[in-house]
Structure formats: C-alpha cells, structure tokens
Motif scaffolding. Structure first.
Motif, PDB file in Angstrom:
ATOM      1  N   ARG A  59       6.518  -8.924  -6.676  1.00  0.00           N
ATOM      2  CA  ARG A  59       5.382  -9.036  -5.769  1.00  0.00           C
ATOM      3  C   ARG A  59       5.035 -10.502  -5.551  1.00  0.00           C
ATOM      4  O   ARG A  59       4.696 -10.915  -4.465  1.00  0.00           O
ATOM      5  N   ASP A  60       5.078 -11.275  -6.598  1.00  0.00           N
ATOM      6  CA  ASP A  60       4.837 -12.707  -6.468  1.00  0.00           C
ATOM      7  C   ASP A  60       6.129 -13.375  -6.102  1.00  0.00           C
ATOM      8  O   ASP A  60       7.118 -13.291  -6.826  1.00  0.00           O
ATOM      9  N   SER A  61       6.152 -14.029  -4.946  1.00  0.00           N
ATOM     10  CA  SER A  61       7.398 -14.633  -4.489  1.00  0.00           C
ATOM     11  C   SER A  61       7.853 -15.763  -5.392  1.00  0.00           C
ATOM     12  O   SER A  61       8.988 -16.198  -5.320  1.00  0.00           O
ATOM     13  N   THR A  79       7.435   1.539  -4.647  1.00  0.00           N
ATOM     14  CA  THR A  79       7.820   0.233  -5.153  1.00  0.00           C
ATOM     15  C   THR A  79       7.059  -0.071  -6.425  1.00  0.00           C
ATOM     16  O   THR A  79       6.027   0.532  -6.721  1.00  0.00           O
ATOM     17  N   VAL A  80       7.581  -1.023  -7.184  1.00  0.00           N
ATOM     18  CA  VAL A  80       6.943  -1.399  -8.452  1.00  0.00           C
ATOM     19  C   VAL A  80       5.546  -1.933  -8.161  1.00  0.00           C
ATOM     20  O   VAL A  80       5.350  -2.793  -7.312  1.00  0.00           O
ATOM     21  N   GLY A  81       4.561  -1.422  -8.892  1.00  0.00           N
ATOM     22  CA  GLY A  81       3.179  -1.833  -8.714  1.00  0.00           C
ATOM     23  C   GLY A  81       2.415  -0.993  -7.711  1.00  0.00           C
ATOM     24  O   GLY A  81       1.203  -1.129  -7.604  1.00  0.00           O
ATOM     25  N   GLY A  82       3.087  -0.115  -6.979  1.00  0.00           N
ATOM     26  CA  GLY A  82       2.407   0.706  -5.991  1.00  0.00           C
ATOM     27  C   GLY A  82       1.879   2.002  -6.596  1.00  0.00           C
ATOM     28  O   GLY A  82       1.972   2.247  -7.800  1.00  0.00           O
ATOM     29  N   SER A  83       1.279   2.811  -5.757  1.00  0.00           N
ATOM     30  CA  SER A  83       0.691   4.080  -6.188  1.00  0.00           C
ATOM     31  C   SER A  83       1.303   5.206  -5.356  1.00  0.00           C
ATOM     32  O   SER A  83       1.741   5.002  -4.223  1.00  0.00           O
ATOM     33  N   GLY A 103       0.809  -1.202   0.000  1.00  0.00           N
ATOM     34  CA  GLY A 103       0.000   0.000   0.000  1.00  0.00           C
ATOM     35  C   GLY A 103       0.830   1.233   0.000  1.00  0.00           C
ATOM     36  O   GLY A 103       0.862   1.995   0.918  1.00  0.00           O
ATOM     37  N   SER A 104       1.580   1.486  -1.014  1.00  0.00           N
ATOM     38  CA  SER A 104       2.434   2.654  -1.078  1.00  0.00           C
ATOM     39  C   SER A 104       1.708   3.853  -1.606  1.00  0.00           C
ATOM     40  O   SER A 104       2.270   4.703  -2.228  1.00  0.00           O
TER      41      SER A 104
END
Length: 1313
Positions: free
Chosen positions: A309-311, A167-171, A129-130
């Motif tokens: 994000r996906d481990s 971070t990548v994928g955050g807002s 949740g950035s």
C-alpha cells in the motif's frame, strides 16, 4: 431504515476506463464520486498529477475529469484516481498513426468485451476500498457491481456465499441468505475456516459475524465480515446452517492479492523460445523459430506487479509453504497449516513424508572444476567448466587473483560457453550446453597449482555465436551439462561487398575453408570493430548452414552501413555494407477542394510504400484528429476527412511522409451562400403563468434535478439572461447586468452572486434555443434556493419574470441527546431540535439505543415522538447503553445524531426485611434486620439507621455514615421517650426505600418474667462415659437479669470438679472429667424478685461392667458342655447388653468365640471334638463395652469317646404342596391422571404360582406401559402416568399345579379440575 454501520463499496459511482489514443491526440478520463465535495487526486506511475499545460483537471459537483493533451509515448502507462480510501487504476495506451484507422473501423471495441489476441486485458481495479457491496457479495466485479447469486431450490440457502477476492489490507463481506418462511425458530449458522476452525471463537477487531431478519421477505441474512485482510486469511471457508430437522452446507474460497504496482511486464522476453535438446542437432532456416515457449520468466516477473500500500515499501517475497513445512518441526505443522490456509492435513502429511531433502546444487555451474589436477612440468593443462546461463559473466581466478589474458593463459568459449586456453591448438566445445575451458601454457610453476572459476549473478552482454535464440535474463537453474570438443581451422573465404536499400533485408554469407569439421568452427561477428549480439528486436540474425555462415539484418537502415567482420580462431573475413536511401513515388496527390457549410471534405493521396507514415499539416501546423477531423491510413492510401465544414476550416493542407523530403499540398475553399432579407421585428415575451414581478415558488427536493423550461418568443431572437438575487438586508437587483452583451443572439448568460457567467455544462447550466430557455440544476442543494430572474431582450424590447425556488431536504442531524433520571431499567432522554429542518416542519423523532460494545442499534419507538424528551424503559440493569436520535420531516429521516454519553441503568436496593427490636434498656435500643431481597447491579454499600419522636417528622441519624452489619445498638436515648426507628440500604445509585418499626418503642427497662428454655436433648437422661467432659448449656429469658442457682439432690454444688458459668442469656454446667459420683439429679433455678422458673436434669455417668461370678460346668455329654454363671457384681451404672462365651483347646490355648451378646446366665457349648480338653470363659457387656476381665473355668473339660453308636430317628416326609390363595386381595382405587399408580396384593402357594394380570379381560403382559413385580409373594402392577382410558376392572390370577385363584379391583382415573 438503512443501517448506519454499512459502508459503500467504493467512493466512486463511475470509474474511469483504460483507453487507446492515437499519438498526438487528447485523452480524457472521467470519474464520478458518490457525493460532492470529495477531494480527488490523479496519479501517473505513482506520482501525483497537478494542473499544467499538459494536464487539465476539472471538477463539477460529483464529476471529475482528467484531460491529457498531445499524447505521446511518454504519456502511456498506468494511471490512478484516489478518493478517500478508494483507488481505481486504469491505463493509457498510445497507438501509432497507422493504427488509428483500425480503431475507427466497424469492429467490436474493447469496451464491448473483445480484445486483441495476445494482449492482456486491463480492467480498472479498485484497491483501497475493497469492501463488499450492500448485498453482501463476497467479490466485486471489475465495474464495481455485485453479481446476484441465484436462489437455491434445494436446501435451506436462498443465496449461498460466493468466492471472493480482496487485496491485502482491504475488507470483504460474505453473505448467506436463508429462507425463514417455513421455519418456526431462527436457524443456527456456523462459519468455519478449513475443516474444523470455528470462526465464532475468532471474532474480534478484524472478524465480525452479523445476522438480521427481513420481515417483509422472511429471509435471514448472515454475514461474515473480514477487515484488514492478510495473506493468512486466504483459504477455504464453509458455512453450515441447521434447523430442527434440516441441515445444509456451502463451501467458498477467499483469495488475497498483493497490491498491484505500476511496473510494466516485458511480454516479449517472456515469450522467447528455449533451445532444443541435443547438442549435435543442426538448426537451419526452417527451424530457426523452433523451440519451446518459456513462460517461466513471465511467471517470475509477476512479482514486479506486486507492491505494498505504501509505495515506499517493497512487498515481501512470496514464501514457499512446503519449504517452510520441510524445515519446521512436526509440532508446528498445525499452526503453519492454519496460517497459510492448508485444509487437507492428511494429504499434507503424506506429501511431506514423500518429499526428500535434496541437497542444494550450484545454480550457476552445471559442471565444476575438479578438486585437483596433476600435470608434468612443462606440459599444457586444460580446465573446463559448464555454465547454466550462456549470458553469465565468467572470471578465472588464481590464488584469489583474476587471471588476465596473456601468452600463457587465454580464455575461450564453445557453443554457448566460454573457455580459457592457449593460442594453439584451438579446442571448441559444440554442446548446446554452456561450457568453460581454461588453457595454461606449457611452462607451469608451483604458483599455478591453485586456480578457480567464478560466475557473477549479474548477466552481461555475452559473446554469442551459433544459431540458437537467446534465452533472456531468466534466473539460472542447476542442470547436468554435456560437452564435446572439436578442432576448428581458419576461415578462408570472405563475404563480398553488398549494397542494399534501406528498409530491406540484408544477408552476408561466408564459406569455410578446409577440413571435415569446419562447419563446427567458432565464429565472432563484428561491425566496425564492435561485436554484434542478438537483441530483443531480432535486428540481427545468425544462421549457419554447413560451412556457410549468414548474418541477416532485418529492415536495414542507414545506420546499418559499415564494415562487417567474421572472426574465427584461425582468421577473419571482412565485408562492407552500403545502404542506399529508398525513393518514394507518389501515385496520387491531393487536390484542392471547394465545399459548402456542413458538408464533408476528403483529402486523399497514394504513395508507393504502404509502410510509410506521414503527418497532416494545416497552415504549417500539425493537425490533431478529433471527433470531426479524422485521419486514416489503409495500405498505400492516406486520407484526411473533415465533417461539418465551417469557415474556420478554410486553409492550406499538406501531407508530409516521414523520412522523405516530400510534401503534398492542397487548399480547402469554403463556399458561403449569403441571402439578404429584411428581418421581422417582434418584442420578446416570456410565456409563463406568473406574469409581472410576483415571484412564483417552485419546490424541489434536495438531490433531485431542477429543470425550469421557460418558453420565449421574439424576432430577432432575444438574448436570455438568468440572475439569482442575493438578499442581504435588501433584495438584490433583478435587472440584468450592465456589461451584458446586446448583440449576442444565441449567448447563454447566467448571473450568480452579481456575476455574469456563461455555463452550458456542469451542475448548474442554461440552455437556450430559439423558442425556449432551459435552466437546469443537477442534484439541487440548499444553496440553490432563492429568487431567480429571467430576462429576455432584443432591440425591440425586453420582458422579465421572477421565479422563487425553494429546496427542501431532510433535517440536519440533531445534537447528541442528554441522559437524566437514570433508574433501575429506565432513563429520561432529552434532545434539541435540529439546526435546520430541511425547509419542512419536523414531524417527530425516532429514538434508538444500543449496548456500548455492540454494533446493533435497536429502535425504541415505532410511532414518531413529537416531544423533545422520552423515557426509555426495559433496559438491563448494570449494562452500559448509548442512545441517538433521528429527526423526521415530510421528506424523510435525517442522519443519526452523535451517540450520547454512555450510561448504566442502576437502581437502588429494596428496603431491608424483618426489622425487629432485640432489646430495650433505659438509654439504649438494640435493633436487628435482614438484608434486602433485591440488591441490584450496584451492590450494597451499607445501611443507615434513623429515629424520630412519635408524632414528629424530623429524623435523626443514629450513626454517622453507614454500617455494614445487620444489627445495631442505638445509645444515648432519652429515658421514657417513644421513638420510631427506620433503616435504609444504600448503593452507588442512592438510598432505597426505608423499613420502619410498626409501633413506637418506649426507651425504658421492661420487666420480663424469667423463663428457662431447656433444650430437647437435655430433657432426657444424659449419659456420659467415665472421663468424658460434661458441658450443659441452658438458655433463659428475663429482665432485669435473673439470678441463677444450681443444686444436686437438693444440695448446693460443692467441689472444684463441677463449675457453673452464667451469662445474661444462658447458664452452663461444666465438668472436665466425669466420674461415677457425678451421677444424679441436678436442678437449675432462675429468679427475678419473687418470680422464678426451675428445670431438672438427670446425669448418668456409666463405665464398663465387672466380670461374671461363679462360672461352673454343670454337665458334659457327648460333644456338648453345659455352663452356668452369675451376673457381675457391678453393671457399670447401666443396663447389661449380654455376655460373650469363648472356648480354648487345652493343647493350643487359642480362644474362639462361641456365643456373643448372649443374655442368659447359662448356655450349652456344642460340637466339641472327642478326646480334647477345653477351657471356657465369659465376659459381661454393656453400652460402654466388655468387662476388662473374664470369668474362667479352673479345670479343663474332656470329651470322652462314646461306647455306643447313635441312630437318628426316621421322620416321614411332609407334603407342603398348596393351591394358590390371596392373603391380601386387591383394593378399589381412585387416582389422578398423570401420576404413576401401583396395584398391590399378596398370594401364597406351593409350588410358586404363575401370575397373570388382566384389564377388562385383556392380558397386560405385552403392554409396555404396565410393569409387573413379584417379591416374596407380594405382587405389584405399576401403571405409568394413567389416563382416563386406563380406568376399569383389573384382575390378578395365580395358577400352579394345585389350582388357581384370582382377585380383582376397580380403578378410577380422575382428571384434575
């Protein structure tokens, strides 16, 4: 009212922090969520944690706890807590027992902002949740708060956008605040990426621009919201704000990080020192730590921290932008620069121009094998290579097959290198670079010609000699090596047998034998036949001092005992290491203690070795430190401290040093003081203002804290029981439960749903002291309301009071509103009351609407709506809208209802215009009309036509369906009926208002007097050229259809060349090719019974004229010839326009026009050449053109040479000088202010006079509001947009050498009323 579209920064209001815990103790992590009921998951090294004996998971309302019991080395590492899309990472570090005392010392803790040197901080970082904070900060602090930017005293910005990280994928959201108190209009704000990329053209799903205005603070808020950030989103950004006369700009940066993984970083290997340059440099004890710290491995291992994000997926490798630009064509430079956030294109192009395309070299070999070697048969050959990595595994290949060690081929290495060679002589490279040598035996065959050397990429445990520290597993890089080979001899001396105590440092020296270069010998050290290598812990150290070689073992243990060998190419030396166990001496033992209640007990002992660690035991079990029991180790002193001693602490305590068969024991005795007294008995009593069983209502707002403080008394101390009555038809029993304990004087009991609970912590808890009982509810909820019964009792009696708790809250969200009666710009919105009013009556409702594709809701009412419906107005036709409703009570406003179904305001078209009856017969009526003035967004589907009898209200459709035409013939009507007609326009919204005929229409043929409507161009003489078509159309009126008759000169038309075509509304006279005979007067007559109307037309068919007649030369004198002729016989049935006179030289016979459009029948041809003969001809002309033939003189006319000279007469020169005089003076004028005005006059004079204009005696020559013109004596003064001030007397003055003249006028400027 908060904006519904805003999302919180994180799902956590309190985040867990990284902690350090002593081994064996518990570790507790706490997290608090924004709201209760959120599912929380705990993870350790990427795996979910479930409840067990090791891990204790607890959740109370918004508080979530993870407890790790008996922490050990395996428990340390990275942990994470996940709630929704938010993820917070933290670390657990397990420290040894001797470090626990340092943590208890009065030094600043890590939480206070300090950290150990060399230790990287480990803040909790939130990944999922950035999103930004509501204040719009572009980056979040580690604790989740947003730093408030200071006000900008210069420029327009109140708060400038700050640099952000995501971070990548955050807002992330960047915010800019602009002061609007001094601005008349809203400022214009533009967002850019780099230098020129306007982000307004990139608005979409992943990038939005928002703006708002706070009327209270008069501040404009502009936001740039980036969703699902990618690495290409990183770079420099710019925000520009401009007003009418001001401009300001602010730059900021966005950094996009890859997701952090749980991998650990090996800091030890990263901080190793590289070797010193120079192969021949001697390294001694004082220089054993010399070198350069190599951080390259630390930087290159940073990729292990990055994870997706996906481990299950690995993060993509970091790309080199410059390498991509070097390989890309120039046409792709701009796209790559924008993708990777390069803003300085000019600097990028300069750097690319200066970069050279270097050829890639080998990353493993610094010196390769030569392409070919030549050696005589039977001789020896040596193949040498140099490596970049001393730890790399090397294989020698011959014809693709690996070479095994044999008598003919033997491997070897020197310095930090490898070699292959024969047993003797032994050559050793001493360069600090890595080298490799291959020796082949004396007898070579043809198959020995092709050999090769390979170096795999995976490093193995190498054979290491010398005294250089290890380089680690850093990737190999190409370099240019150098090597020197020296001869090494056998080692003659042997190390001695040496005993050493465990834990001490051990050194095994050995001396070389003979020769000048024996100190360069290659050595191999072994223990029990196993080669010794330098490890990361520096257990073994190799040192060489001349011919003396040292093997140093740090902190020797029992396992280090054994036989050690030093092997060289010429022999080996052996030694035995005997490790003796070290004895521990006790300087001070622990002693028995006797303490009283609430006192402190301290056990202390002192041993001889300060590095010895130990374990404290209580009755044979290991003692776990906590807040009351503390263990410390300072130097040789070990201490156990027990605070607030209780009877349970009475036991046998022992201290057991680790690694020694020793045990120090002591006993703790608890001294209990007993006082006998006779208690005073007093019945319990609750001291409240609501005695008895009448419930007293306590109102609390949902979310607030409820605290019921009940004073009590009684001796002995009474037992307090809290119960909540659950009413399901009948009121629940208010008496205490039967299984309640009666002898627990200090017990806290709480009955909920007929179950007795003892809760002293959590959201709902009971705290009881001697004189009062406190019932607390953190964050009251709807389920907490009801009747609470508090009962106090002791052996003397009991007392009971009922308390009614009512929880009030904002109402529930209403259901989605329904839309009806959609009009052109309005609709009716209806909704139902909320299912729950929050315990307070609903005061009204607030209605909002928005466009479907917009994110901004607009409030429709400022006063509360008390009804359940509302008519929304002032909407744009053709735009899709959505609405939602808020319910409001005394507590506040509910959450918004779901949005209504989308709807589009569409209004029907207006009524058609100009409905008229075009024609009426016995059974038909012809109607026509024009389209409606307003069609609307729904378009126009067609028209419907209806009629009804006069005095009747039943309308009959004249046509099934709709017609798209604007005229219609209504058939099959009853003859003689009086009918009314009406027309409606239809679209998708329905039918519009009708337009009806003003008077009834009688269905009957109407007698109309015939009338010709002769066009204007036919009322004059009609001229046509011979051969042109004639088409004369004459409209007429009359009912019934009139009879049409054409005549020419009173006679009927005859012949096929002239035709007549008649229609019900017009008649046409048509001649395909006009001739001269068709000229004349035509008459058309329309007749109905005894009524008629006539019209006369004159047709004139014209042609070219014939040539002139009787052309003669009447006289010739000097250079002139006089001609005369007669008019042509045929003028072409039209007026002659004139004649064309031409001449031709007899020699050339080229004709030249002398006169054109000459109207007289005689002329003089001047300027002829003396001595030439001339012919003359004349053409006649009319409107059609020139005659086809010309009249020509038959004989040439000669111009003779004159015998006398001509003397021109002398004329006296005339004086044309004249004083200025005004032929047209200025006129008084009255004009309207604001309109350009012209003052005109005319003057004559020679020479040309100088003109000057004056107003009230002032010269106007330099006033830009006045423009002066002079053309052909006409003088003009232009006054631009005069005002009343421009009124007055204007003078125009003309002056030349002959005199002066002037004229004046009065100008009045009127202001319009």
């Amino acid at each position: 009212m908060p904006e519904p579209g805003k999302k919180p920064v994180s799902a956590f209001s309190k985040k867990p922090r990284s902690v350090e815990v002593a081994a064996g103790g518990p570790a507790v992590f706490e997290a608090e969520t924004e709201r209760a009921g959120v599912k929380v998951r705990w993870q350790h090294r990427g795996s979910d944690i479930s409840a067990s004996d090791k891990y204790i998971l607890a959740a109370e309302g918004t508080r979530h706890t993870l407890t790790v019991r008996e922490v050990g080395p395996a428990d340390q590492g990275a942990y994470a807590v996940i709630a929704g899309s938010s993820k917070v990472k933290f670390e657990l570090k397990v420290i040894e027992a001797e470090k626990a005392e340092a943590m208890l010392a009065p030094a600043p803790s890590p939480a206070e902002g300090t950290q150990a040197p060399g230790e990287a901080p480990a803040p909790a970082a939130e990944l999922g949740g950035s999103a930004p904070s509501p204040e719009g900060s572009s980056s979040a602090a580690p604790s989740g708060t947003t730093p408030e930017a200071p006000d900008d005293p210069i420029g327009l910005f109140v708060m400038r956008p700050q640099d952000g990280e995501v971070t990548v994928g955050g807002s992330i959201t960047f915010s800019a605040r602009v002061a609007g108190a001094s601005l008349l209009k809203p400022p214009v704000v533009k967002w850019f990426k780099g230098k020129w990329v306007d982000l307004s053209s990139k608005v979409g799903q992943h990038l939005q621009l928002h703006d708002s205005y706070d009327r209270a603070s008069k501040v404009y808020l502009f936001e740039l919201h980036i969703t699902d950030a990618q690495p290409a989103s990183a770079g420099g950004y710019r925000c520009e704000v401009s007003t009418k006369d001001k401009f300001d700009c602010s730059n900021f940066n966005l950094t996009v990080h890859e997701a952090m993984g749980p991998g650990d970083l090996d800091l030890l290997s990263a901080f190793r020192r590289t070797s010193l340059a120079g192969g021949g440099r001697r390294i001694s004890d004082s220089h054993e730590d010399a070198g350069i710290l190599d951080f390259s491995s630390l930087l290159k291992k940073s990729s292990s921290f990055r994870a997706s994000r996906d481990s299950k997926l690995e993060a993509p490798a970091e790309e080199d932008v410059w390498e991509i630009l070097r390989q890309a064509p120039p046409s792709e430079y701009e796209r790559i620069a924008f993708q990777y956030g390069v803003t300085d294109l000019r600097g990028m192009l300069k750097r690319l121009k200066g970069m050279r395309r270097d050829e890639k070299k080998s990353t493993a070999f610094q010196k390769k094998l030569e392409p070919a070697y030549q050696v005589s048969k039977g001789h020896k050959i040596r193949l040498t290579v140099e490596l970049a990595d001393p730890d790399a595994e090397v294989k020698w290949l011959k014809n693709g097959q690996e070479i095994q060690m044999s008598g003919r081929c033997s491997p070897g290495s020197g310095g930090l290198g490898r070699r292959w060679g024969s047993p003797q002589p032994h050559l050793l490279p001493i360069s600090t670079h890595v080298s490799m040598t291959l020796w082949l035996s004396a007898h070579l065959s043809g198959s020995d010609f092709l050999s090769s050397c390979s170096c795999p990429s995976l490093p193995l445990s190498p054979f290491v000699s010398g005294s250089l520290p290890p380089v680690g597993n850093a990737p190999m890089t190409p370099s240019v090596p150098q090597q020197v080979h020296l001869r090494v001899h056998r080692c003659q001396a042997h190390p001695d047998h040496q005993p050493v105590l465990a834990g001490r440092r051990c050194s095994l020296p050995v001396h070389g034998g003979w020769g000048e270069v024996q100190h360069r010998a290659l050595c191999q050290r072994l223990k029990d036949g196993v080669e010794l290598t330098r490890e990361e812990t520096f257990k073994y150290r190799f040192k060489k001092d001349g011919r003396r070689h040292h093997l140093i073992i740090n902190e020797a243990t029992l396992e280090d005992a054994g036989h050690y060998a030093l092997r060289t190419s010429g022999g080996q030396a052996l030694a035995e290491l005997i490790v003796q166990e070290k004895k521990l001496e006790v300087y001070q033992s622990i002693a028995d203690l006797t303490v009283g209640a609430k006192d402190q007990a301290v056990f202390k002992c002192e041993v001889s070795d300060e590095n010895v660690r130990g374990v404290w035991l209580k009755n044979g079990k290991e003692l776990v430190p906590n807040s009351r029991i503390k263990v410390s180790h300072i130097g040789r002193v070990h201490k156990l401290t027990i605070d607030d001693v209780t009877p349970a602490d009475e036991a046998d305590y022992s201290f057991v040093p680790e690694g020694f068969a020793c045990n120090l024991s002591a006993k703790l005795h608890f001294m209990e003081v007993k006082i006998d007294f006779v208690p005073r008995q007093e019945p319990p009593k609750i001291h409240l203002d609501c005695p008895g069983r009448v419930p007293d209502t306590i109102v609390v707002v949902a979310g607030n804290k409820l605290r019921l403080d009940v004073p009590i008394s009684g001796d002995p101390a009474p037992t307090v029981i809290w119960q909540k009555a659950v009413t399901q038809g009948n009121k629940a029993s208010a008496r205490p439960a039967s299984d309640a304990p009666e002898d627990a004087a200090d017990s806290n009991e709480w009955v909920f749903d007929k179950k007795l609970l003892c809760e002293t912590e959590g959201r709902v808890r009971v705290e009881t002291t001697k004189d009062r009982s406190i019932f607390t509810v953190e964050g009251a909820e709807k389920e907490d309301e009801g009747i609470y019964t508090v009962t106090v009792k002791n052996p003397v009696g009991e007392d009971q009071v009922n308390l009614t708790v009512k929880v009030i809250d904002v109402p529930d969200a209403p259901a989605a509103p329904k839309i009806s009666n959609v009009g052109e710009d309005s609709c009716m919105v209806q909704w139902e009351p909320p299912a729950y009013d929050g315990g307070q009556p609903v005061l009204g409702y607030i209605l909002e609407r928005k466009k479907k594709k917009s994110y901004r809701w607009m409030r429709l009412n400022f006063d509360l709506i008390r009804e359940l419906s509302h008519e929304a107005r002032r909407m744009i036709e053709g735009v899709v809208y959505e609405t939602r409703v808020y319910a409001v009570n005394a507590i506040g406003m509910s959450r918004p209802s779901p949005a209504s179904q989308p709807f589009m305001p569409i209004g029907p078209p207006s009524e058609p215009t100009h409905l008229a009856v075009e024609d009426v017969s016995d059974t038909t009526v012809s109607l026509k009309w024009r389209p409606p003035e307003r069609v609307g967004a729904g378009g126009l589907d067609g028209y419907s036509v209806e009629y009804c009898l006069e005095g009747c209200s039943e309308w009959v459709a004249a046509l099934q369906g709709l017609t798209e035409r604007t005229s219609m013939l209504v058939k099959d009507l009853p003859t003689g009926a009086r009918l009314l007609f009406r027309v409606r326009a239809h679209n998708m919204a329905g039918s519009g208002a009708p337009v009806t005929t003003t008077e009834p229409v009688t269905v009957q043929e109407i007698l109309q007097r015939p009338r010709l409507q002769l066009p204007r161009h036919l009322r004059q003489t009609i001229q046509k050229k011979v051969g042109e078509p004639v088409n004369l159309l004459i409209p007429f009126q009359g009912k019934p259809r009139p009879q049409v008759t054409w005549t020419k000169e009173g006679q009927p038309l005859v012949g096929e060349e002239v035709s007549v075509r008649n229609s019900p509304t017009d008649t046409i006279l048509f001649i395909r090719a006009a001739r001269r005979v068709h000229s004349g007067t035509y008459q058309v007559t329309v007749r109905i019974e005894n009524m008629e109307d006539k019209a006369t037309l004159v047709l004139q068919v014209v042609d070219k004229p014939s040539p002139p007649q009787d052309l003669q030369v009447t006289e010739a004198w000097g250079l002139n010839v006089a001609l005369e002729w007669k008019p042509p016989q045929d003028d072409g049935n039209t007026e002659l326009w004139g004649y064309t006179v031409q001449k031709a030289d007899k020699k050339t016979m080229e004709w030249f026009t002398v006169l054109e459009h000459y109207r007289r029948t005689h002329c003089v041809v001047p300027e002829l050449i003396i001595g030439n003969g001339y012919y003359f001809r004349v053409f006649s002309q009319n409107t059609v053109g020139s005659s086809d033939r010309a009249a020509t003189t038959k004989e040439p006319v000669f111009i003779p040479r004159p015998g006398i000279t001509y003397e021109p007469p002398n004329y006296k020169a005339l004086d044309f000088s004249e004083a200025p005089s005004f032929t047209q003076p200025l006129m008084n004028r009255s004009v309207i202010a604001g309109y350009n005005t012209m003052l005109c006059c005319a003057v004559r004079g020679s020479p040309k006079p100088k003109i000057s204009w004056f107003k009230n005696g002032l010269d106007l020559g330099e006033d830009a509001r006045f423009r002066m013109f002079s053309k052909q004596g006409v003088l003009t003064l232009e006054i631009r947009k005069p005002c009343p001030f421009d009124g007055g007397i204007y003078v125009c003055r003309a002056t030349n050498l002959q005199g002066e003249a002037q004229c004046e006028c009065r100008l009045e400027v009127r202001v319009p009323q």
